[in-house]
Design a protein around this motif. Structure first.
Motif, PDB file in Angstrom:
ATOM      1  N   VAL A  98       0.832  -1.205   0.000  1.00 27.61           N
ATOM      2  CA  VAL A  98       0.000   0.000   0.000  1.00 27.61           C
ATOM      3  C   VAL A  98       0.866   1.254   0.000  1.00 27.61           C
ATOM      4  CG1 VAL A  98      -1.636   1.358   1.379  1.00 27.61           C
ATOM      5  CG2 VAL A  98      -1.973  -1.110   1.108  1.00 27.61           C
ATOM      6  N   VAL A  99       1.893   1.280   0.851  1.00 27.98           N
ATOM      7  CA  VAL A  99       2.775   2.446   0.952  1.00 27.98           C
ATOM      8  C   VAL A  99       3.490   2.694  -0.375  1.00 27.98           C
ATOM      9  CG1 VAL A  99       4.872   3.338   2.045  1.00 27.98           C
ATOM     10  CG2 VAL A  99       3.098   2.260   3.444  1.00 27.98           C
ATOM     11  N   HIS A 100       4.021   1.637  -0.984  1.00 28.39           N
ATOM     12  CA  HIS A 100       4.699   1.791  -2.269  1.00 28.39           C
ATOM     13  C   HIS A 100       3.751   2.340  -3.331  1.00 28.39           C
ATOM     14  CE1 HIS A 100       8.375  -1.061  -1.606  1.00 28.39           C
ATOM     15  NE2 HIS A 100       8.245  -0.161  -0.667  1.00 28.39           N
ATOM     16  N   SER A 101       2.541   1.810  -3.372  1.00 28.39           N
ATOM     17  CA  SER A 101       1.564   2.251  -4.372  1.00 28.39           C
ATOM     18  C   SER A 101       1.206   3.725  -4.180  1.00 28.39           C
ATOM     19  CB  SER A 101       0.312   1.373  -4.277  1.00 28.39           C
ATOM     20  OG  SER A 101      -0.671   1.814  -5.185  1.00 28.39           O
ATOM     21  N   LEU A 102       0.979   4.143  -2.949  1.00 29.66           N
ATOM     22  CA  LEU A 102       0.614   5.535  -2.685  1.00 29.66           C
ATOM     23  C   LEU A 102       1.756   6.488  -3.004  1.00 29.66           C
ATOM     24  CD1 LEU A 102      -1.397   5.156   0.652  1.00 29.66           C
ATOM     25  CD2 LEU A 102      -2.295   5.486  -1.647  1.00 29.66           C
ATOM     26  N   LEU A 103       2.980   6.105  -2.672  1.00 31.17           N
ATOM     27  CA  LEU A 103       4.130   6.965  -2.976  1.00 31.17           C
ATOM     28  C   LEU A 103       4.321   7.117  -4.483  1.00 31.17           C
ATOM     29  CD1 LEU A 103       6.696   5.811  -0.255  1.00 31.17           C
ATOM     30  CD2 LEU A 103       5.704   8.094  -0.490  1.00 31.17           C
ATOM     31  N   ARG A 104       4.105   6.040  -5.228  1.00 33.40           N
ATOM     32  CA  ARG A 104       4.246   6.126  -6.689  1.00 33.40           C
ATOM     33  C   ARG A 104       3.180   7.020  -7.305  1.00 33.40           C
ATOM     34  NH1 ARG A 104       5.211   0.463  -6.250  1.00 33.40           N
ATOM     35  NH2 ARG A 104       3.087   0.064  -6.978  1.00 33.40           N
ATOM     36  N   SER A 105       2.045   7.171  -6.628  1.00 29.56           N
ATOM     37  CA  SER A 105       0.944   7.968  -7.171  1.00 29.56           C
ATOM     38  C   SER A 105       1.082   9.460  -6.899  1.00 29.56           C
ATOM     39  CB  SER A 105      -0.388   7.478  -6.584  1.00 29.56           C
ATOM     40  OG  SER A 105      -0.520   7.846  -5.214  1.00 29.56           O
ATOM     41  N   MET A 106       2.009   9.863  -6.053  1.00 32.63           N
ATOM     42  CA  MET A 106       2.134  11.269  -5.660  1.00 32.63           C
ATOM     43  C   MET A 106       2.772  12.106  -6.752  1.00 32.63           C
ATOM     44  SD  MET A 106       3.403  11.232  -1.699  1.00 32.63           S
ATOM     45  CE  MET A 106       2.555  10.266  -0.444  1.00 32.63           C
ATOM     46  N   ASN A 107       2.469  13.421  -6.713  1.00 29.00           N
ATOM     47  CA  ASN A 107       3.128  14.357  -7.616  1.00 29.00           C
ATOM     48  C   ASN A 107       3.365  15.677  -6.888  1.00 29.00           C
ATOM     49  OD1 ASN A 107       0.696  16.004  -7.849  1.00 29.00           O
ATOM     50  ND2 ASN A 107      -0.092  14.372  -9.170  1.00 29.00           N
ATOM     51  N   GLU A 108       4.007  16.607  -7.561  1.00 24.68           N
ATOM     52  CA  GLU A 108       4.400  17.865  -6.931  1.00 24.68           C
ATOM     53  C   GLU A 108       3.194  18.673  -6.476  1.00 24.68           C
ATOM     54  OE1 GLU A 108       7.492  21.569  -7.790  1.00 24.68           O
ATOM     55  OE2 GLU A 108       6.776  20.320  -9.445  1.00 24.68           O
ATOM     56  N   THR A 109       2.112  18.645  -7.255  1.00 20.60           N
ATOM     57  CA  THR A 109       0.914  19.404  -6.888  1.00 20.60           C
ATOM     58  C   THR A 109       0.358  18.937  -5.556  1.00 20.60           C
ATOM     59  OG1 THR A 109       0.377  19.721  -9.229  1.00 20.60           O
ATOM     60  CG2 THR A 109      -1.397  20.074  -7.641  1.00 20.60           C
ATOM     61  N   ASN A 110       0.379  17.638  -5.326  1.00 23.56           N
ATOM     62  CA  ASN A 110      -0.111  17.100  -4.049  1.00 23.56           C
ATOM     63  C   ASN A 110       0.634  17.720  -2.882  1.00 23.56           C
ATOM     64  OD1 ASN A 110      -0.188  13.842  -5.599  1.00 23.56           O
ATOM     65  ND2 ASN A 110      -1.855  15.328  -5.450  1.00 23.56           N
ATOM     66  N   LEU A 111       1.955  17.858  -3.018  1.00 21.38           N
ATOM     67  CA  LEU A 111       2.765  18.378  -1.926  1.00 21.38           C
ATOM     68  C   LEU A 111       2.531  19.869  -1.718  1.00 21.38           C
ATOM     69  CD1 LEU A 111       6.117  16.505  -2.621  1.00 21.38           C
ATOM     70  CD2 LEU A 111       4.135  15.764  -1.294  1.00 21.38           C
ATOM     71  N   GLN A 112       2.296  20.616  -2.801  1.00 18.91           N
ATOM     72  CA  GLN A 112       2.026  22.047  -2.680  1.00 18.91           C
ATOM     73  C   GLN A 112       0.709  22.295  -1.966  1.00 18.91           C
ATOM     74  OE1 GLN A 112       2.291  23.191  -6.815  1.00 18.91           O
ATOM     75  NE2 GLN A 112       4.360  24.014  -6.542  1.00 18.91           N
ATOM     76  N   VAL A 113      -0.293  21.504  -2.281  1.00 24.81           N
ATOM     77  CA  VAL A 113      -1.597  21.660  -1.642  1.00 24.81           C
ATOM     78  C   VAL A 113      -1.530  21.268  -0.169  1.00 24.81           C
ATOM     79  CG1 VAL A 113      -3.971  20.817  -1.616  1.00 24.81           C
ATOM     80  CG2 VAL A 113      -2.861  21.351  -3.787  1.00 24.81           C
ATOM     81  N   MET A 114      -0.627  20.329   0.151  1.00 22.98           N
ATOM     82  CA  MET A 114      -0.524  19.854   1.528  1.00 22.98           C
ATOM     83  C   MET A 114      -0.041  20.943   2.462  1.00 22.98           C
ATOM     84  SD  MET A 114      -1.255  17.076   2.993  1.00 22.98           S
ATOM     85  CE  MET A 114      -1.345  16.849   4.764  1.00 22.98           C
ATOM     86  N   ASN A 115       0.820  21.832   1.973  1.00 22.50           N
ATOM     87  CA  ASN A 115       1.388  22.863   2.836  1.00 22.50           C
ATOM     88  C   ASN A 115       1.824  24.040   1.982  1.00 22.50           C
ATOM     89  OD1 ASN A 115       2.682  24.400   4.717  1.00 22.50           O
ATOM     90  ND2 ASN A 115       4.254  22.911   5.226  1.00 22.50           N
ATOM     91  N   SER A 116       1.200  25.182   2.180  1.00 17.85           N
ATOM     92  CA  SER A 116       1.544  26.357   1.371  1.00 17.85           C
ATOM     93  C   SER A 116       2.668  27.174   1.986  1.00 17.85           C
ATOM     94  CB  SER A 116       0.312  27.256   1.212  1.00 17.85           C
ATOM     95  OG  SER A 116      -0.074  27.790   2.474  1.00 17.85           O
ATOM     96  N   GLY A 117       3.087  26.814   3.202  1.00 21.87           N
ATOM     97  CA  GLY A 117       4.149  27.549   3.873  1.00 21.87           C
ATOM     98  C   GLY A 117       5.514  27.061   3.456  1.00 21.87           C
ATOM     99  N   PRO A 118       6.556  27.604   4.095  1.00 22.15           N
ATOM    100  CA  PRO A 118       7.921  27.140   3.792  1.00 22.15           C
ATOM    101  C   PRO A 118       8.041  25.637   3.962  1.00 22.15           C
ATOM    102  CG  PRO A 118       7.957  29.093   5.184  1.00 22.15           C
ATOM    103  CD  PRO A 118       6.538  28.654   5.130  1.00 22.15           C
ATOM    104  N   CYS A 119       8.698  25.007   3.028  1.00 23.04           N
ATOM    105  CA  CYS A 119       8.756  23.544   3.031  1.00 23.04           C
ATOM    106  C   CYS A 119       9.940  23.053   3.848  1.00 23.04           C
ATOM    107  CB  CYS A 119       8.876  23.033   1.594  1.00 23.04           C
ATOM    108  SG  CYS A 119       9.060  21.258   1.499  1.00 23.04           S
ATOM    109  N   TYR A 120       9.663  22.180   4.808  1.00 26.93           N
ATOM    110  CA  TYR A 120      10.719  21.564   5.593  1.00 26.93           C
ATOM    111  C   TYR A 120      10.874  20.088   5.240  1.00 26.93           C
ATOM    112  CZ  TYR A 120      10.349  25.863   8.237  1.00 26.93           C
ATOM    113  OH  TYR A 120      10.329  27.187   8.583  1.00 26.93           O
ATOM    114  N   ALA A 121      10.457  19.750   4.021  1.00 26.75           N
ATOM    115  CA  ALA A 121      10.648  18.411   3.463  1.00 26.75           C
ATOM    116  C   ALA A 121       9.897  17.328   4.235  1.00 26.75           C
ATOM    117  CB  ALA A 121      12.137  18.063   3.383  1.00 26.75           C
ATOM    118  N   ASN A 122       8.857  17.701   4.989  1.00 25.28           N
ATOM    119  CA  ASN A 122       8.051  16.684   5.662  1.00 25.28           C
ATOM    120  C   ASN A 122       6.677  16.520   5.019  1.00 25.28           C
ATOM    121  OD1 ASN A 122       6.818  19.037   6.432  1.00 25.28           O
ATOM    122  ND2 ASN A 122       7.028  18.728   8.633  1.00 25.28           N
ATOM    123  N   CYS A 123       6.457  17.202   3.910  1.00 28.07           N
ATOM    124  CA  CYS A 123       5.152  17.159   3.257  1.00 28.07           C
ATOM    125  C   CYS A 123       4.824  15.767   2.724  1.00 28.07           C
ATOM    126  CB  CYS A 123       5.098  18.166   2.115  1.00 28.07           C
ATOM    127  SG  CYS A 123       5.346  19.867   2.658  1.00 28.07           S
TER     128      CYS A 123
END
Length: 317
Positions: A98-123
């Motif tokens: 499940v974890v592998h499948s979800l990680l493969r499905s992610m993209n940059e837009t997902n991470l931007q929507v997750m946090n609009s503030g300064p990125c500390y690489a935990n998104c």
């Protein structure tokens, strides 16, 4: 100026310690895993400074090849690594898929929507938790922190945990660390150490008990590699320091506190996106390797004798 490269010592933090001719210590920090306190960075810098002054007399004498006795030590550790990798339960294996499948499905837009503030690489961690919770998993981001004690420096770390129901009807807490190998990357490693490092899972998914087995093996491998280079084991490479990352008291979060997108001020998330691309590349390579080996993986191969594991891991490249 000399450089002491300690690799990714802080659960994804890349520290490089430079000693000037006058003996002053300069610390360069490159963040990969992110979210660490300045207090912890200062504690570790002091620990490294003390180590360089009092315990690293052999640091300038190093090589990348193994001694004969070292090869024997690493062959034994390679057997242990393979046993740990094969000793997975069904719910650990299911969660890994499940974890592998979800990680493969992610993209940059997902991470931007997750946090609009300064990125500390935990998104990545927070978005993975979000997807897992949507899929019905009791997942959260755990932020652990511990105080320095004796020769063990204080620090903090972020990882994911998931509470799953087992076949026996009980519940079990499983650990997910999306940058597992980075905890064991060392400078000036001998060849056999690098091979053992590359045999580790890129992403760890499993019980704390099995995780501690990996930590013990890798601490022993680190000690052996450094010994061949006439270097002592630094405090931040000790088993106690490694275990503190996942066994220390922690706070659990189910969503990112920085998830506020109303101002429209998006950051580029270069660290998160770069890390995600590396993870996805490693997962893709792993899938391709499995496909190539699948026709040869009969039941007898899965029960390969330890001496054959050793031969496979240490065969010439």
């Amino acid at each position: 100026m000399g450089t002491w490269d300690c690799g990714n010592d802080r659960g994804g933090m890349d520290y490089r310690f430079c000693v000037a001719a006058g003996g002053d210590l300069w610390v360069s920090v490159g963040e990969i895993g992110g979210g660490f306190s300045h207090e912890s960075e200062h504690d570790l810098a002091l620990m490294v400074s003390d180590f360089l002054e009092n315990g690293s007399s052999g640091a300038e004498s190093w090589c990348s090849s193994d001694s004969d006795s070292g090869l024997s030590d690493f062959a034994h550790l390679a057997e242990k690594i393979q046993i740990c990798k094969l000793s997975v339960t069904q719910h650990e294996s299911d969660l890994l898929s499940v974890v592998h499948s979800l990680l493969r499905s992610m993209n940059e837009t997902n991470l931007q929507v997750m946090n609009s503030g300064p990125c500390y690489a935990n998104c990545i961690r927070f978005y993975l938790v979000k997807l897992m919770r949507l899929a019905g998993y009791d997942a959260g981001v755990c932020a652990s922190k511990w105080q320095g004690s004796g020769k063990v420096p204080g620090g903090d770390h972020e990882y994911i945990d998931v509470v799953v129901n087992t076949n026996s009807g009980s519940s079990e807490r499983l650990i997910i660390d999306i940058d597992f190998r980075s905890h064991f990357e060392i400078a000036r490693a001998v060849d056999s150490y690098d091979r053992i490092l590359n045999s580790l899972p890129v992403i760890y998914v499993g019980s704390l008990i099995r995780l501690k087995q990996f930590l013990g093996i890798m601490e022993e491998a680190t000690r052996s590699s450094l010994k061949q280079n006439s270097m002592p084991l630094p405090p931040w490479r000790s088993l106690a320091y490694l275990q503190a990352k996942w066994e220390s008291p922690y706070e659990r979060y189910t969503h990112s506190e920085g998830n506020n997108i109303s101002d429209g001020n998006f950051f580029d998330h270069k660290q998160c996106f770069g890390h995600l691309k590396r993870l996805q590349s490693c997962l893709q390579l792993g899938m391709e390797a499995e496909r190539m080996l699948k026709p040869r993986n009969s039941e007898s191969n899965r029960r390969m004798k330890p001496d054959r594991w050793r031969h496979s891991l240490f065969r010439p490249i």
